[in-house]
Design a protein around this motif. Structure first.
Motif, PDB file in Angstrom:
ATOM      1  N   MET A  24      -5.019  -0.943  13.968  1.00  0.00           N
ATOM      2  CA  MET A  24      -3.940  -1.050  13.009  1.00  0.00           C
ATOM      3  C   MET A  24      -4.306  -0.255  11.750  1.00  0.00           C
ATOM      4  N   LYS A  25      -3.348   0.496  11.219  1.00  0.00           N
ATOM      5  CA  LYS A  25      -3.583   1.329  10.046  1.00  0.00           C
ATOM      6  C   LYS A  25      -3.469   0.517   8.748  1.00  0.00           C
ATOM      7  N   ILE A  26      -4.161   1.002   7.730  1.00  0.00           N
ATOM      8  CA  ILE A  26      -4.121   0.399   6.403  1.00  0.00           C
ATOM      9  C   ILE A  26      -2.690   0.369   5.873  1.00  0.00           C
ATOM     10  N   SER A  27      -1.918   1.415   6.132  1.00  0.00           N
ATOM     11  CA  SER A  27      -0.545   1.494   5.640  1.00  0.00           C
ATOM     12  C   SER A  27       0.313   0.325   6.121  1.00  0.00           C
ATOM     13  N   GLU A  28      -0.080  -0.306   7.214  1.00  0.00           N
ATOM     14  CA  GLU A  28       0.666  -1.435   7.758  1.00  0.00           C
ATOM     15  C   GLU A  28       0.283  -2.763   7.107  1.00  0.00           C
ATOM     16  N   ARG A  29      -0.801  -2.805   6.364  1.00  0.00           N
ATOM     17  CA  ARG A  29      -1.294  -4.046   5.765  1.00  0.00           C
ATOM     18  C   ARG A  29      -1.307  -4.020   4.240  1.00  0.00           C
ATOM     19  N   MET A  30      -1.303  -2.835   3.651  1.00  0.00           N
ATOM     20  CA  MET A  30      -1.436  -2.710   2.201  1.00  0.00           C
ATOM     21  C   MET A  30      -0.180  -3.174   1.472  1.00  0.00           C
ATOM     22  N   THR A  31      -0.353  -3.466   0.191  1.00  0.00           N
ATOM     23  CA  THR A  31       0.772  -3.702  -0.699  1.00  0.00           C
ATOM     24  C   THR A  31       1.113  -2.343  -1.303  1.00  0.00           C
TER      25      THR A  31
END
Length: 140
Positions: A1-8
């Motif tokens: 899973m990419k950071i872009s999917e979890r970041m604010t």
């Protein structure tokens, strides 16, 4: 899973010449414990509630006349939105940090990733990352 999917996305930021009081007010307003410090839109550091408490308040620095640049942590660790969550977990554990700015190739802040963001997603590495972040630092 990419950071872009979890970041604010699009976090609040402060400038190096903003006052410590301004940073604390923004932290209170947005209910966050860290703010990326940006100069001309590029990440130059990070200021945390701990920076304000330990580096400013404990030293008696006046909050209205102390600049964020005087108490911020620099350089700030950062990560790309295209990185994978496991990379963030490893970085956060190794650096003993709970929040990391997400930056594009030009070092513009596009998001923030917190240990809480990972925990909410119930990522497998969160327990190990939390343990690593919570270890006492060596006093070398």
């Amino acid at each position: 899973m990419k950071i872009s999917e979890r970041m604010t996305p699009n976090p609040q930021t402060v400038a190096p010449d903003d006052s410590v009081r301004r940073a604390a007010e923004l932290m209170d307003q947005f209910n966050v414990g860290a703010l990326p410090v940006c100069d001309d839109g590029r990440l130059v550091g990070i200021v945390t509630d701990r920076d304000i408490t330990v580096r400013a308040t404990a030293l008696g620095s006046p909050p209205d006349s102390t600049n964020v640049s005087e108490v911020m942590t620099e350089p700030a660790c950062s990560i790309s939105p295209d990185s994978v969550v496991a990379d963030a977990e490893q970085m956060m554990g190794a650096a003993q940090i709970r929040r990391v700015p997400v930056v594009d190739d030009a070092k513009h802040v596009v998001g923030m990733l917190s240990l809480g963001d990972l925990a909410v997603a119930r990522e497998q590495g969160v327990a190990a990352t939390l343990e690593a972040v919570s270890q006492p630092s060596s006093m070398d």
